[in-house]
Design a protein around this motif. Structure first.
Motif, PDB file in Angstrom:
ATOM      1  N   LEU A 155      -3.100   3.243  -1.845  1.00 57.42           N
ATOM      2  CA  LEU A 155      -4.476   3.720  -1.687  1.00 57.42           C
ATOM      3  C   LEU A 155      -4.576   5.106  -1.057  1.00 57.42           C
ATOM      4  N   TYR A 182      -9.696   2.006   5.965  1.00 53.21           N
ATOM      5  CA  TYR A 182      -9.086   0.820   5.363  1.00 53.21           C
ATOM      6  C   TYR A 182      -8.944   0.957   3.841  1.00 53.21           C
ATOM      7  N   PHE A 183      -9.828   1.747   3.220  1.00 49.40           N
ATOM      8  CA  PHE A 183      -9.843   1.882   1.766  1.00 49.40           C
ATOM      9  C   PHE A 183      -9.025   3.066   1.264  1.00 49.40           C
TER      10      PHE A 183
END
Length: 132
Positions: A89, A114-115
């Motif tokens: 990511l 987090y993403f």
């Protein structure tokens, strides 16, 4: 006028090359940011990049004229295991500068959460456009 502003985690190549296996393992846990040595706020202007460091004594200024290379991805200095999920990511933005006196390589992670780090691609695209 700022074209982009973002929180940034960053390191020089020589700082990353001294990282140990503990750093690699720690980066795989939730809540642990990617491996880095400095934090701050990055500003992109028409003249270049400026990072105001959180610890007040580290500032980074890069003129557009000094940028020799911009790259998204991993290499020998910034390895996949420095980022959670092996970079699925988030991939670092590498900037190589050459001011005629010295050559430096800097790795940036922008607005990490987090993403991932989607602003890395935004900065990459803006720099590619400005340097074209």
């Amino acid at each position: 006028m700022n074209l982009l502003e973002a929180r940034v985690l960053w390191s020089y190549d020589y700082e990353l090359e001294s990282k140990t296996g503990i750093n690699n393992i720690a980066a795989q846990f939730t809540g642990v940011p990617p491996v880095h040595d400095h934090t701050g706020v990055l500003f992109l202007t028409e003249q270049g990049l400026w990072v105001r460091g959180d610890d007040q004594d580290i500032d980074l200024k890069i003129s557009l004229a000094d940028i020799a290379e911009v790259y998204i991805g991993f290499d020998q200095s910034y390895q996949r295991n420095f980022v959670k999920n092996l970079g699925l990511l988030c991939q670092p933005l590498r900037i190589v500068t050459n001011d005629g006196i010295s050559k430096k390589t800097i790795y940036l992670i922008l607005d990490h959460n987090y993403f991932g780090c989607a602003k890395n691609l935004t900065l990459f695209d803006l720099l590619q456009e400005m340097l074209a």
